[in-house]
Design an enzyme around this catalytic site. Structure first.
Site, PDB file in Angstrom:
ATOM      1  N   GLU A 249       0.828  -1.210   0.000  1.00  0.00           N
ATOM      2  CA  GLU A 249       0.000   0.000   0.000  1.00  0.00           C
ATOM      3  C   GLU A 249       0.860   1.257   0.000  1.00  0.00           C
ATOM      4  OE1 GLU A 249      -2.538   2.062  -0.777  1.00  0.00           O
ATOM      5  OE2 GLU A 249      -3.626   0.301  -0.081  1.00  0.00           O
ATOM      6  N   ASP A 253       1.098   3.919  -3.179  1.00  0.00           N
ATOM      7  CA  ASP A 253       0.627   5.299  -3.039  1.00  0.00           C
ATOM      8  C   ASP A 253       1.713   6.300  -3.437  1.00  0.00           C
ATOM      9  OD1 ASP A 253      -1.768   4.309  -2.069  1.00  0.00           O
ATOM     10  OD2 ASP A 253      -1.308   4.670   0.035  1.00  0.00           O
ATOM     11  N   SER A 448      -7.408   1.791  -3.875  1.00  0.00           N
ATOM     12  CA  SER A 448      -6.321   2.537  -3.259  1.00  0.00           C
ATOM     13  C   SER A 448      -5.341   3.056  -4.287  1.00  0.00           C
ATOM     14  CB  SER A 448      -5.593   1.687  -2.232  1.00  0.00           C
ATOM     15  OG  SER A 448      -4.906   0.680  -2.867  1.00  0.00           O
ATOM     16  N   ASP A 485     -18.586   9.353 -18.239  1.00  0.00           N
ATOM     17  CA  ASP A 485     -19.646   8.565 -17.600  1.00  0.00           C
ATOM     18  C   ASP A 485     -19.442   7.073 -17.888  1.00  0.00           C
ATOM     19  OD1 ASP A 485     -21.943   7.954 -16.265  1.00  0.00           O
ATOM     20  OD2 ASP A 485     -23.323   8.826 -17.729  1.00  0.00           O
ATOM     21  N   ILE A 486     -19.438   6.260 -16.836  1.00  0.00           N
ATOM     22  CA  ILE A 486     -19.307   4.802 -16.988  1.00  0.00           C
ATOM     23  C   ILE A 486     -20.719   4.218 -16.878  1.00  0.00           C
ATOM     24  CG2 ILE A 486     -18.170   2.709 -16.128  1.00  0.00           C
ATOM     25  CD1 ILE A 486     -16.220   4.973 -16.979  1.00  0.00           C
ATOM     26  N   GLY A 499     -25.199   9.091 -15.912  1.00  0.00           N
ATOM     27  CA  GLY A 499     -25.080  10.042 -14.799  1.00  0.00           C
ATOM     28  C   GLY A 499     -24.439   9.379 -13.592  1.00  0.00           C
TER      29      GLY A 499
END
Length: 518
Positions: A249, A253, A448, A485-486, A499
């Site tokens: 992690e 990042d 993440s 938009d997915i 939307g």
């Protein structure tokens, strides 16, 4: 003997699957922090409602102005000092801006001071921890002054939202991977390197190795960003050497933010994985007068229902402070679809706070320099899916009024609470991010990765603008077309739709349009 008052929201029950395995050593020393009420709460609330409505006349406060107007009152801090002295507790640190006083003492002293009993518990997934049941009590003097007492228990509160691609080749989809600069280009991020900005990253364990970062950025042809480790409450940069653990992690990042905004300083706030550690680390980042992050990326979280009400409210008030200071907070929405790893429908916190930009996940197929298809990230049972749904803790924010969630059957329900996520980006390990962790080249996905992706975008925008974008949710929701938009896929209970939807929010970024909207 002064009357004791139960602290609202401090109730704890025995977590399912936990059992008491012994008493705590009464002489063991621990640290506990106390959060106090805010000065001028009414005036703060009025400021917040302007910020929530996207009022363009509101300018971010400096950290000094905030401390002066909206920190803890000196007389309230004095009351805690007197309480500590009476119970033999030591005041380790006072932070009026963050409204926190850190106390140190023995378990026996804290048990008496707050009328609690601390015991050792064991849980099949969380291991051993110090816990309590029932409520925390405070005396007359502190009644209404203290909003939260955190750190008496140290059960793990959150989990990292990353997934390393399994080593097998799934038959149903060709695998691809992208470097962060490739995704920045596919998502039309504006040019720039974030110079002059600081991005804060919150980590609840693990660490990074400088040689990994150096090798990785060199392989991308990107100059290495300045990375600083900031220890909070005995936390620190402590790599374990296990890429599947929290090191994965931490490194993910830093590498994503650093590859997209190599000119920015990256301050990594390390703390313990408990509600106290998590809240204090975010608070320290928000109020950090040395590094002054303008963006904070959080890739850890846990189901809303796993938090006590006092922790949820204390954390949320820190996120409100970030909004008034012009700090954008990006939080991963979770990797376990609409259930967040529990039965039924659950959203992840802190992503469900109305004061963060909640980042969900997609799966991306690219051809050449453009994205050919992008759908909700859902790699099936055991494979992970975009966290999303409707909060049971926070009401519908002003900028989500009138929106509905769509379930997989196609029926629409008006939002009855804060909808999660707000935005999304590539998160499937099948089409994941190529990174270097503990010396191993690997491909990682998970929401993440999306929080630092958006944090890198905001850092570029802030640098180009010369001022922080701040709390961006109202602007994103009120400007049509800033996100792609997915409309295909689902995360379990909820389906993508035209939307906003409870899988991918408004969609994945068109970086140039986001920059123009901000």
């Amino acid at each position: 003997m002064a009357d004791k008052h139960p602290l609202p929201g401090s109730e704890r029950t025995v977590e399912q699957g936990s059992k008491v395995v012994g008493q705590c050593d009464p002489t063991e020393r621990i640290e506990v922090f106390v959060m106090l009420r805010r000065k001028q709460q009414a005036s703060f609330d009025a400021l917040m409602s302007k910020i929530e409505s996207g009022d363009p006349s509101v300018k971010p406060l400096s950290r000094e102005e905030f401390a002066r107007d909206y920190g803890a009152a000196p007389e309230d801090i004095a009351k805690v000092q007197a309480f500590a002295a009476e119970h033999g507790l030591t005041v380790v640190r006072e932070d009026p801006a963050a409204r926190s006083v850190l106390l140190s003492g023995t378990i026996a002293q804290f048990q008496t001071a707050f009328a609690v009993q601390l015991q050792h518990y064991e849980h099949h997934s969380a291991g051993q921890f110090r816990g309590r049941t029932g409520t925390i009590s405070v005396p007359d003097d502190l009644h209404g002054v203290v909003e939260a007492v955190l750190g008496l228990d140290n059960r793990p509160q959150a989990r990292p939202h990353f997934r390393i691609r399994p080593p097998f080749q799934p038959a149903r989809a060709p695998q691809a991977s992208f470097t962060p600069p490739q995704l920045a280009s596919l998502y039309h991020f504006p040019q720039g390197d974030g110079s002059g900005q600081c991005v804060g990253i919150i980590e609840l364990g693990g660490g990074y190795v400088n040689s990994d970062l150096k090798t990785y950025f060199a392989s991308l042809g990107v100059h290495s960003p300045t990375v600083k480790s900031v220890g909070v409450d005995q936390g620190g940069n402590q790599p374990t050497g296990d890429p599947n653990g929290p090191d994965g992690e931490v490194t993910l990042d830093i590498e994503i933010v650093g590859a997209i905004a190599p000119g920015a300083t990256i301050a990594v706030y390390f703390t313990q994985n408990s509600d106290a550690g998590f809240i204090d680390a975010v608070s320290r980042a928000v109020h950090d007068t040395t590094n002054k992050p303008s963006v904070i990326s959080i890739s850890w979280g846990g189901p809303e229902s796993n938090w006590t009400n006092q922790s949820l409210q204390a954390f949320n008030s820190v996120l409100q402070a970030a909004a008034t200071l012009g700090v954008t907070v990006c939080a991963a929405s979770g990797d376990s679809g609409s259930s967040d790893g529990l039965g039924g429908d659950h959203v992840d916190f802190p992503a469900s706070s109305p004061y963060v930009l909640a980042c969900g996940g997609t799966r991306v197929t690219a051809s050449g320099a453009s994205i050919s298809t992008e759908v909700v990230w859902n790699d099936g049972a055991g494979g992970g899916a975009s966290g999303g749904g409707v909060s049971q803790a926070f009401p519908v924010p002003v900028w989500q009024e009138g929106l509905s969630s769509t379930d997989t059957g196609g029926s629409k329900t008006p939002l009855g609470g804060r909808g999660v996520p707000d935005v999304s980006g590539d998160a499937s390990p099948v089409t994941g991010y190529s990174v270097l962790i503990d010396g191993t080249q690997t491909v990682v996905g998970g929401t993440s990765a999306v929080a630092p992706l958006w944090a890198g975008l905001i850092a570029r925008i802030n640098a180009a603008k010369g001022q922080p974008a701040g709390f961006i949710n109202p602007k994103l929701y009120n400007t049509a077309g800033v996100c792609k938009d997915i409309t295909q896929g689902n995360n379990g209970r909820f389906a993508a739709s035209v939307g906003w939807d409870a899988c991918t929010g408004l969609g994945s970024p068109n970086g140039q349009k986001v920059a123009a909207a901000l």
